[in-house]
Design an enzyme around this catalytic site. Sequence first.
Site: not given
Length: 152
Positions: A11, A13, A125
């Site tokens: 929580n 990026c 990610d």
Amino acid sequence: MKSILFVCMGNICRSPMAEAMFRDQFEQRSESAEFTVDSAATSRWEVGNSPHHGTQKILKAHGISSKGIRARQITTDDFYRADYIIGMDRENVEDLMLLAPEGTHRKIHLYLDLVPEKKGQGIPDPWYTGDFDETYSLIEEGLPYWLTFFEE
């Protein structure tokens, strides 16, 4: 009012980037009273931290505020409160399915599933890739599809 929750691992990026981008869109479209947007993590690793500097930098470059966004872990209440729980990659969705109380699984979606030719794909990610531009572009690509979906 519809409640939307974006979820990634930490929580900091992807999910806060999506939260900020969707809030911005709802405000521009004068629909901020119709939707609440939030984000959360499947892990506790970053709880209390601001979005990653890479997330903040790209949002700022696009004139989007990340003010007030702090990492938090998803709670059981979130599964009942949110109308839509959107995981940023398959692993997030799998974790959410394991955490979800009975009767809430139908709320869980994979972000790129609404984008033609991207169904089943995750948003990489940027914590690992370092490519915040790619993250922004993929979220932006899905944004109009989700806005249409939410309005149905």
